[in-house]
Design a protein around this motif. Sequence first.
Motif, short mmCIF file in Angstrom:
data_model
loop_
_atom_site.label_atom_id
_atom_site.label_comp_id
_atom_site.label_asym_id
_atom_site.label_seq_id
_atom_site.Cartn_x
_atom_site.Cartn_y
_atom_site.Cartn_z
N GLY A 46 55.15 66.54 67.56
CA GLY A 46 54.71 67.10 66.54
C GLY A 46 53.75 66.14 65.71
N ALA A 47 54.29 64.85 65.35
CA ALA A 47 53.65 64.00 64.69
C ALA A 47 52.29 63.41 65.25
CB ALA A 47 54.37 62.72 64.34
N ILE A 48 52.37 63.31 66.64
CA ILE A 48 51.14 62.99 67.22
C ILE A 48 50.15 64.23 67.18
CG2 ILE A 48 50.14 62.65 69.62
CD1 ILE A 48 52.91 61.09 70.30
N ALA A 49 50.53 65.33 67.22
CA ALA A 49 49.49 66.49 67.47
C ALA A 49 48.88 66.67 65.87
CB ALA A 49 50.50 67.74 67.63
N VAL A 50 49.75 66.45 64.88
CA VAL A 50 49.27 66.53 63.64
C VAL A 50 48.38 65.67 63.41
CG1 VAL A 50 49.77 66.42 61.03
CG2 VAL A 50 51.13 67.59 62.49
N VAL A 51 48.26 64.51 63.59
CA VAL A 51 47.43 63.19 63.47
C VAL A 51 46.29 63.64 64.29
CG1 VAL A 51 46.85 60.70 63.85
CG2 VAL A 51 49.29 61.41 62.89
N SER A 52 46.41 63.95 65.47
CA SER A 52 45.22 64.30 66.30
C SER A 52 44.38 65.40 65.98
CB SER A 52 45.67 64.68 67.72
OG SER A 52 44.66 65.36 68.56
N VAL A 164 44.31 59.89 78.96
CA VAL A 164 45.68 60.37 79.50
C VAL A 164 46.57 59.38 79.92
CG1 VAL A 164 46.36 61.96 81.22
CG2 VAL A 164 44.49 62.69 80.00
N ALA A 165 45.96 58.22 80.71
CA ALA A 165 47.06 57.21 81.49
C ALA A 165 47.42 56.38 80.44
CB ALA A 165 46.21 56.43 82.42
N LEU A 166 46.68 55.82 79.38
CA LEU A 166 47.33 54.92 78.24
C LEU A 166 48.42 55.91 77.47
CD1 LEU A 166 44.24 53.15 77.62
CD2 LEU A 166 46.22 52.32 78.82
N MET A 167 47.98 57.05 77.07
CA MET A 167 48.95 57.84 76.05
C MET A 167 50.15 58.14 76.98
SD MET A 167 46.15 60.37 74.03
CE MET A 167 47.61 61.12 72.90
N LEU A 168 50.20 58.78 78.05
CA LEU A 168 51.38 58.92 78.80
C LEU A 168 52.16 57.70 79.24
CD1 LEU A 168 50.31 61.84 81.26
CD2 LEU A 168 51.57 62.17 79.19
N GLY A 169 51.27 56.71 79.30
CA GLY A 169 52.07 55.56 79.82
C GLY A 169 52.90 54.91 78.62
N VAL A 177 55.27 57.41 68.29
CA VAL A 177 54.05 57.77 67.64
C VAL A 177 52.82 56.53 67.77
CG1 VAL A 177 52.79 58.76 65.69
CG2 VAL A 177 55.18 59.52 66.47
N TRP A 178 53.27 55.64 67.18
CA TRP A 178 52.37 54.37 67.27
C TRP A 178 51.71 53.90 68.68
CZ3 TRP A 178 50.31 51.88 63.20
CH2 TRP A 178 50.92 51.99 62.01
N GLY A 179 52.62 53.96 69.62
CA GLY A 179 52.48 53.61 71.04
C GLY A 179 51.22 54.60 71.51
N VAL A 180 51.76 55.81 71.57
CA VAL A 180 50.95 56.85 72.05
C VAL A 180 49.53 56.96 71.41
CG1 VAL A 180 50.75 59.31 72.52
CG2 VAL A 180 52.84 58.56 72.76
N LEU A 181 49.32 57.23 70.07
CA LEU A 181 48.17 57.06 69.43
C LEU A 181 47.38 55.84 69.82
CD1 LEU A 181 49.14 58.57 65.98
CD2 LEU A 181 47.74 59.66 67.92
N GLY A 182 48.19 54.62 69.83
CA GLY A 182 47.62 53.36 70.03
C GLY A 182 47.08 53.36 71.47
N GLY A 183 47.53 54.09 72.34
CA GLY A 183 46.86 54.20 73.87
C GLY A 183 45.31 54.87 73.67
#
Length: 248
Positions: A46-52, A164-169, A177-183
Amino acid sequence: MRVSTRDSAGAGKGVLWLSGAKLYFMLAGAILQIALPALVSRVTFGAIAVVSSLVSPLNNLVVTGSIQTVARGLAAQPNAAAAVGASGLRMHLYVGLPLALVFAIGAPAWGWWLGDKGKALPTAMCALIVGAYAIYAVLVGLANGQKQFHRQAGLDVAFASMRVALMLGAAMLGLGVWGVLGGWVVASLLIIIVAAAWVGWPRGCHRRWEAGSRHGADILGACRLSGISQCPAICRHVDDQARGGALV
């Protein structure tokens, strides 16, 4: 007549290239949308979706205005690719960079508005995405204006794949949250390097071009018009994401 036929065939191939890339981009987004919730908690997703939802409309605004303006400039002056591209990059010192800075500085306000101050810092980090998209859009506009549709499509496919690869990785590694958005941030920076190597980095960015101000005004105008048309959709989009919507 031959030139007309050849141009028509090239335009037809361009439509196929770009349509295929768009389809791939949509498929990549669907994979991210399906896979990410399975790898992170509901709160994290949810946090990732909101920032996105905050950064994506701004990205679309800058990308649309930049690509159209650079491509239109090259259509008018086919032999001025370096000058038009350099002008576009310089003008993002007054468009893309300020928008990214305002987005970063305004991150605490976004956190307050969403009722979650913890989203302020991840949102500020995503200002890098706004700046990167501005530069990337100029390079894509150069490919489009020079009718290098295969390169434009290839860049879109490469970017979607890296994102996709970096966010899922990052999600698989449990980086939150930091890692996925960082990807996403890393992918947006890497695609600039790929685009510069494939399309070519505009030379003469440090030199003044007599038509630079005109193209700069065109970029600002295109962004402004795009923004006006997108305002209602942006408001609805952010509101939906705040209630737990989808990634874009």
